[in-house]
Enzyme design. Structure first.
Site, PDB file in Angstrom:
ATOM      1  N   SER A 280       0.919  -1.156  -0.019  1.00 46.55           N
ATOM      2  CA  SER A 280       0.032  -0.152  -0.175  1.00 46.55           C
ATOM      3  C   SER A 280       0.866   1.208  -0.003  1.00 46.55           C
ATOM      4  CB  SER A 280      -0.813  -0.136   1.270  1.00 46.55           C
ATOM      5  OG  SER A 280      -1.434   1.236   1.575  1.00 46.55           O
TER       6      SER A 280
ATOM      7  N   TYR B 231      -2.401  -1.701  10.396  1.00 43.23           N
ATOM      8  CA  TYR B 231      -2.336  -1.721   9.125  1.00 43.23           C
ATOM      9  C   TYR B 231      -1.124  -1.206   8.465  1.00 43.23           C
ATOM     10  CZ  TYR B 231      -3.861  -1.273   4.197  1.00 43.23           C
ATOM     11  OH  TYR B 231      -3.990  -1.284   2.866  1.00 43.23           O
TER      12      TYR B 231
END
Length: 259
Positions: free
Chosen positions: A141, A154
């Site tokens: 990401s 995350y």
């Protein structure tokens, strides 16, 4: 076709980015093992691949379960005789500030992303090393490279996946294994759609403000990254012919992050 007769395994491929990549690999000639938590969700992707003329296999896999991951990889090898491409894509999200975050929620997110990536990598490398090489890919990401509030587990897990990718690139080189990580910006998947109302509540703003002023604020054109954008990059990296591209992070984010 760029992936003719290549054998690929993708985790979390029952929906979202994983499904888009699985379908793209199928169109490019790969045999695609679709791994997801349930056979039903994996089967939906398999049906789409087969309807388009491709070859696919559904596998039920909890990526945090060591035995399930090992068994899934063995099933692919038993069915098709090897494994050329493995993509650690399975992921979840939890929106909450660090100071109120439960350890259980931290561990749950980190386990799916980072432990799951490790377990798939270990099982896949054993096959790739024995058969002369392959390609390890990771779904990172922009949060593999920077941070946002409310996403500590995350962000930490995605940073860890970048480190794992680089370690595999170093170790795998002598065995013919390349390793790269894809780092998308915001893509309108069920995972992102779930975050929009959660962030709106946490930040005290509207859902439209979350989209406009949080998710897309730093893009150059106010656009979400698309499933097709990410899938095209995943095909390119799987098909790339040499270790000229290994140990790299590839950002696909409409300029949300630049490196």
């Amino acid at each position: 076709m760029r992936l003719t007769n290549r054998i690929a395994l993708i985790t979390g491929a029952g929906r979202g980015i994983g499904r888009a990549i699985a379908e793209a690999y199928g169109r490019e000639g790969a045999k695609v093992a679709v791994a997801d938590l349930t056979l039903d969700s994996a089967g939906e992707t398999v049906a789409a691949i087969e309807a388009a003329g491709g070859t696919a296999l559904a596998i039920a896999m909890d990526v945090t379960d060591e035995q399930a991951v090992e068994a899934g990889v063995q099933q692919v090898v038993a069915t098709w005789g090897g494994l050329d491409i493995a993509l650690a894509n399975a992921g979840i999200q939890h929106i909450e500030p660090v100071h109120t975050l439960d350890l259980a929620d931290w561990r749950r997110v980190v386990s799916v992303h980072l432990d799951g990536a490790f377990l798939l990598t270990r099982a896949a490398l054993r096959q790739m090393y024995a058969n002369g090489g392959g390609t390890m890919l990771y779904m990172g990401s922009v949060h593999s490279l920077e941070a946002s509030p409310l996403k500590a587990p995350y962000v930490a897990a995605k940073h860890g996946m970048l480190g794992l990718c680089r370690a595999v690139a170093k170790e795998g080189a002598e065995h013919g294994v390349r390793s790269n990580i894809i780092c998308p910006g915001f893509v309108r998947t069920p995972l992102v759609d779930k975050q929009i109302p959660e962030q709106a509540r946490e930040l005290g703003i509207s859902e439209q403000d979350v989209i406009r002023n949080v998710m897309l604020k730093n893009t150059v054109d106010g656009q979400f990254t698309t499933l097709e954008d990410v899938a095209e990059l995943a095909v390119h990296l799987a098909a790339f012919p040499s270790a000229a591209l290994t140990g790299q992070s590839f950002v696909v984010s409409h300029g949300w992050h630049m490196q």
